[in-house]
Design an enzyme around this catalytic site. Structure first.
Site, PDB file in Angstrom:
ATOM      1  N   HIS A  77      45.650  34.856  29.338  1.00 27.38           N
ATOM      2  CA  HIS A  77      47.275  34.226  29.695  1.00 27.38           C
ATOM      3  C   HIS A  77      48.070  35.119  29.146  1.00 27.38           C
ATOM      4  O   HIS A  77      48.404  36.150  29.153  1.00 27.38           O
ATOM      5  CB  HIS A  77      46.973  32.625  29.046  1.00 27.38           C
ATOM      6  CG  HIS A  77      48.293  31.989  29.476  1.00 27.38           C
ATOM      7  ND1 HIS A  77      49.253  32.282  30.327  1.00 27.38           N
ATOM      8  CD2 HIS A  77      48.816  30.931  29.064  1.00 27.38           C
ATOM      9  CE1 HIS A  77      50.256  31.400  30.593  1.00 27.38           C
ATOM     10  NE2 HIS A  77      50.064  30.479  29.446  1.00 27.38           N
ATOM     11  N   HIS A  83      46.184  36.947  39.476  1.00 30.09           N
ATOM     12  CA  HIS A  83      46.922  35.786  39.262  1.00 30.09           C
ATOM     13  C   HIS A  83      46.401  34.660  40.004  1.00 30.09           C
ATOM     14  O   HIS A  83      45.946  34.754  41.128  1.00 30.09           O
ATOM     15  CB  HIS A  83      48.355  35.974  39.452  1.00 30.09           C
ATOM     16  CG  HIS A  83      49.353  35.169  38.719  1.00 30.09           C
ATOM     17  ND1 HIS A  83      49.639  33.649  39.407  1.00 30.09           N
ATOM     18  CD2 HIS A  83      50.144  35.373  37.778  1.00 30.09           C
ATOM     19  CE1 HIS A  83      50.439  33.144  38.391  1.00 30.09           C
ATOM     20  NE2 HIS A  83      50.859  34.203  37.444  1.00 30.09           N
ATOM     21  N   ASP A 121      52.264  41.016  33.267  1.00 27.19           N
ATOM     22  CA  ASP A 121      51.811  41.493  31.955  1.00 27.19           C
ATOM     23  C   ASP A 121      51.572  43.060  32.057  1.00 27.19           C
ATOM     24  O   ASP A 121      51.241  43.752  31.076  1.00 27.19           O
ATOM     25  CB  ASP A 121      50.531  40.924  31.434  1.00 27.19           C
ATOM     26  CG  ASP A 121      50.997  39.296  31.017  1.00 27.19           C
ATOM     27  OD1 ASP A 121      50.245  38.567  31.429  1.00 27.19           O
ATOM     28  OD2 ASP A 121      51.725  39.331  30.132  1.00 27.19           O
TER      29      ASP A 121
HETATM   30  C1  SDX Z   1      49.522  35.044  32.933  1.00 24.58           C
HETATM   31  O1  SDX Z   1      49.482  30.817  35.701  1.00 24.58           O
HETATM   32  C2  SDX Z   1      50.533  31.726  35.255  1.00 24.58           C
HETATM   33  O2  SDX Z   1      51.731  31.500  35.806  1.00 24.58           O
HETATM   34  C3  SDX Z   1      50.294  32.880  34.109  1.00 24.58           C
HETATM   35  C4  SDX Z   1      51.379  33.705  33.921  1.00 24.58           C
HETATM   36  C5  SDX Z   1      52.805  33.044  33.445  1.00 24.58           C
HETATM   37  O3  SDX Z   1      53.796  33.412  33.557  1.00 24.58           O
HETATM   38  O4  SDX Z   1      52.547  31.962  32.664  1.00 24.58           O
HETATM   39  O5  SDX Z   1      51.869  34.221  35.285  1.00 24.58           O
HETATM   40  C6  SDX Z   1      51.179  34.771  32.686  1.00 24.58           C
HETATM   41  O6  SDX Z   1      48.844  34.649  32.329  1.00 24.58           O
HETATM   42  C7  SDX Z   1      49.540  36.119  33.874  1.00 24.58           C
HETATM   43  C8  SDX Z   1      47.969  36.478  33.952  1.00 24.58           C
HETATM   44  C9  SDX Z   1      47.521  37.617  32.795  1.00 24.58           C
HETATM   45  N1  SDX Z   1      46.122  37.791  32.552  1.00 24.58           N
HETATM   46  C10 SDX Z   1      45.426  38.927  32.783  1.00 24.58           C
HETATM   47  O7  SDX Z   1      46.100  39.832  33.356  1.00 24.58           O
HETATM   48  C11 SDX Z   1      44.221  38.983  32.540  1.00 24.58           C
HETATM   49  C12 SDX Z   1      43.235  39.615  33.708  1.00 24.58           C
HETATM   50  N2  SDX Z   1      43.498  38.616  34.900  1.00 24.58           N
HETATM   51  C13 SDX Z   1      42.273  37.667  35.042  1.00 24.58           C
HETATM   52  O8  SDX Z   1      41.595  37.497  34.112  1.00 24.58           O
HETATM   53  C14 SDX Z   1      42.605  36.582  36.255  1.00 24.58           C
HETATM   54  O9  SDX Z   1      43.014  37.490  37.242  1.00 24.58           O
HETATM   55  C15 SDX Z   1      43.228  35.423  35.778  1.00 24.58           C
HETATM   56  C16 SDX Z   1      42.719  34.819  34.927  1.00 24.58           C
HETATM   57  C17 SDX Z   1      44.778  35.813  35.766  1.00 24.58           C
HETATM   58  C18 SDX Z   1      43.165  34.550  37.231  1.00 24.58           C
HETATM   59  O10 SDX Z   1      41.946  34.125  37.310  1.00 24.58           O
HETATM   60  P1  SDX Z   1      41.553  33.429  38.356  1.00 24.58           P
HETATM   61  O11 SDX Z   1      42.577  32.812  39.254  1.00 24.58           O
HETATM   62  O12 SDX Z   1      40.617  32.150  37.804  1.00 24.58           O
HETATM   63  O13 SDX Z   1      40.491  34.158  39.376  1.00 24.58           O
HETATM   64  P2  SDX Z   1      39.107  34.415  39.203  1.00 24.58           P
HETATM   65  O14 SDX Z   1      38.684  34.714  37.703  1.00 24.58           O
HETATM   66  O15 SDX Z   1      38.220  33.330  39.799  1.00 24.58           O
HETATM   67  O16 SDX Z   1      38.881  35.932  39.846  1.00 24.58           O
HETATM   68  C19 SDX Z   1      38.409  35.767  41.132  1.00 24.58           C
HETATM   69  C20 SDX Z   1      37.990  37.065  41.666  1.00 24.58           C
HETATM   70  C21 SDX Z   1      36.751  37.400  40.628  1.00 24.58           C
HETATM   71  O17 SDX Z   1      35.663  38.256  41.371  1.00 24.58           O
HETATM   72  P3  SDX Z   1      34.401  37.559  42.116  1.00 24.58           P
HETATM   73  O18 SDX Z   1      33.769  36.457  40.872  1.00 24.58           O
HETATM   74  O19 SDX Z   1      34.964  36.829  43.212  1.00 24.58           O
HETATM   75  O20 SDX Z   1      33.563  38.610  42.535  1.00 24.58           O
HETATM   76  O21 SDX Z   1      38.753  38.188  41.151  1.00 24.58           O
HETATM   77  C22 SDX Z   1      38.129  39.164  40.044  1.00 24.58           C
HETATM   78  C23 SDX Z   1      37.160  37.870  39.509  1.00 24.58           C
HETATM   79  O22 SDX Z   1      36.055  38.822  38.875  1.00 24.58           O
HETATM   80  N3  SDX Z   1      39.105  39.252  39.349  1.00 24.58           N
HETATM   81  C24 SDX Z   1      39.110  40.470  38.555  1.00 24.58           C
HETATM   82  C25 SDX Z   1      40.597  40.366  37.849  1.00 24.58           C
HETATM   83  N4  SDX Z   1      41.003  39.159  37.957  1.00 24.58           N
HETATM   84  C26 SDX Z   1      40.184  38.517  38.756  1.00 24.58           C
HETATM   85  N5  SDX Z   1      38.579  41.653  38.844  1.00 24.58           N
HETATM   86  C27 SDX Z   1      38.929  42.767  37.838  1.00 24.58           C
HETATM   87  N6  SDX Z   1      39.986  42.564  36.895  1.00 24.58           N
HETATM   88  C28 SDX Z   1      40.976  41.366  36.887  1.00 24.58           C
HETATM   89  N7  SDX Z   1      41.939  41.394  36.209  1.00 24.58           N
END
Ligand code: SDX
Length: 422
Positions: free
Chosen positions: A263, A302, A358
């Site tokens: 996050h 996201h 981010d």
């Molecule tokens: C913020 O919610 C908000 O509004 C948050 C925010 C705010 O203003 O408050 O916008 C701020 O928190 C932005 C997000 C910052 N976090 C990151 O950048 C960390 C990296 N991103 C992730 O860990 C991920 O994308 C999340 C946590 C942000 C979202 O994850 P989800 O919605 O739970 O999706 P998921 O983990 O189920 O991913 C779906 C697929 C998966 O692959 P499969 O299992 O289907 O094969 O996408 C892949 C994930 O492995 N995936 C990624 C990835 N993010 C998701 N693969 C590589 N790199 C990534 N960053």
């Protein structure tokens, strides 16, 4: 066609028709048909926990609006303090309202001396500033005992103003402690963001003069980070707020949620990732590691945006203005290469992974001289406004205590076994 859904319990043939209202379907209705059966939704991927009028997101179209105003217009034409007023009170302030609001915030920036001298300075020398901030916000609940009067309008407004005003002071104090510099008192002659920069960077000069381009860029970043509907930390704020805890305790819980690398801690992780990649030539190999699952592309993906985060577009433009002043962050080329390759690669396109807020913000913070550890703190300062706007809304809605159910998968009833028989 009626705007309803019908749920049928095939065990009994009973059905219930439920109206679709504001894209929502009442759980109270279908639970009448299915007593003891729960819709299983870990992570609340498809669950609306509340009704809210504060922020609107459209993840498919990449739309973000605060109280109906597009984020692009607010970033271009407004200031963080004006946006704070808008988020909290629902309307843009008149000149008179804004002047009063600015004066209220300005004159509540000081913190009790014990918070600094006895609390913040009691931390270990290498304490992470976000850990210090989370703790200090919780500690404020012990200094303002009137904060428990959450249904006393005057007290509630006073705590809201105190929290917004004191966050930059606590943030800067944590930084100054971690670098062994003396604490800088707020300068009430400066605006909100310039005062924060003064408390961060002032050394021996009689009065800190913020670079106007950098102060404006940070103010825009504060606007972009002010709220984002039911994100993880705001959900924490609403859950703790629903127990009728005081706003300092609820805000500390929200800040703790923001601290996580998934996050608000992501902006710090993005820079560490770019530094680990080290050179543009290493980007293709890193992308392969991400696709193999051994690395995560921090700053991408996201829960809601399945297209480019509108905030990332604005931040990317703001970065160019900052780098004109500070010189280009050498990690920018690596970030641009990562984005270029990822946005053409099936792995990311099929999962609809795009840069989020981010991905570029850390490049600006680093170019401005903020240490990595301060990045989640820089997120918490503006997001305090969003947390408080949602906290105020849930109290005005007389929301129920947050208490979800579960799908139990543990053992059935069994008798205790004496130690001698184990
Ligand atoms: C913020 O919610 C908000 O509004 C948050 C925010 C705010 O203003 O408050 O916008 C701020 O928190 C932005 C997000 C910052 N976090 C990151 O950048 C960390 C990296 N991103 C992730 O860990 C991920 O994308 C999340 C946590 C942000 C979202 O994850 P989800 O919605 O739970 O999706 P998921 O983990 O189920 O991913 C779906 C697929 C998966 O692959 P499969 O299992 O289907 O094969 O996408 C892949 C994930 O492995 N995936 C990624 C990835 N993010 C998701 N693969 C590589 N790199 C990534 N960053």
């Amino acid at each position: 066609m009626p705007e309803t859904i019908t749920i049928t319990d095939n065990r009994t043939g009973d059905s219930i028709e439920i109206p679709i209202v504001n894209n929502g379907v009442s759980a109270a209705e279908w639970s009448k048909l299915l007593p003891g059966i729960w819709f299983f939704d870990p992570g609340f991927m498809a669950t609306a926990a509340c009704e809210s009028a504060i922020t609107y997101l459209d993840g498919e179209a990449g739309i973000l609006r605060y109280r109906g105003y597009p984020i692009e217009q607010l970033a271009e034409q407004s200031t963080f303090l004006e946006v704070a007023y808008l988020l909290l009170y629902g309307e843009l302030p008149t000149k008179e309202q804004f002047e009063h609001w600015k004066r209220e915030i300005t004159y509540h920036t000081f913190i009790h001396e014990n918070v600094r001298k006895r609390f913040l300075e009691g931390f270990h020398y290498d304490a992470h500033p976000m850990g210090m901030l989370v703790s200090a916000v919780a500690a404020l609940s012990t200094f303002y005992l009137d904060a428990k009067g959450i249904f006393d309008h005057e007290s509630r407004q006073k705590q809201i103003i105190r929290l917004i005003a004191k966050m930059p002071t606590l943030a800067a104090a944590a930084h100054r402690f971690s670098v062994g510099m003396p604490f800088v008192y707020p300068d009430n002659s400066l605006d909100f963001t310039s005062n924060f920069l003064s408390m961060m960077w002032k050394v021996a000069e009689p009065r800190f003069e913020a670079n106007p381009v950098l102060a404006r860029a940070l103010d825009i970043l504060f606007i972009l980070h002010a709220d984002h509907e039911q994100n993880c930390s705001t959900t924490a704020m609403r859950v703790v707020g629903s127990s009728h805890a005081d706003p300092y305790s609820a805000t500390a819980a929200a800040a703790a949620a923001l601290y996580g690398p998934r996050h608000g801690g992501a902006n710090e992780q993005v820079i560490k990732m770019l530094m680990e990649i080290g050179h543009v030539d290493n980007v293709p190999a890193f992308i392969e590691e991400v696709k193999a699952g051994s690395e995560r592309l921090m700053g991408f993906g996201h829960r809601v945006y399945k297209s480019y985060d509108p905030r990332a577009k604005i931040i990317k433009r703001t970065a160019d203005e900052v780098f004109e002043v500070t010189g280009k962050n050498p990690l920018l080329d690596i970030a641009l290469k990562l984005e270029e390759i990822a946005l053409q690669d099936e792995y990311f396109l099929s999962r609809r992974l795009y840069p989020n807020v981010d991905f570029y913000s850390g490049l600006i913070y680093q170019a401005m001289g903020f240490p990595l550890e301060m990045f989640p703190v820089l997120f918490a300062i503006p997001r305090t406004v969003g947390w408080l706007a949602h906290w105020q809304e849930l109290l005005d809605q007389d929301s129920k205590l947050a208490r979800p159910r579960q799908v139990y998968i543990g053992p059935d009833a069994r008798d205790y076994v004496p130690m001698s028989q184990r």
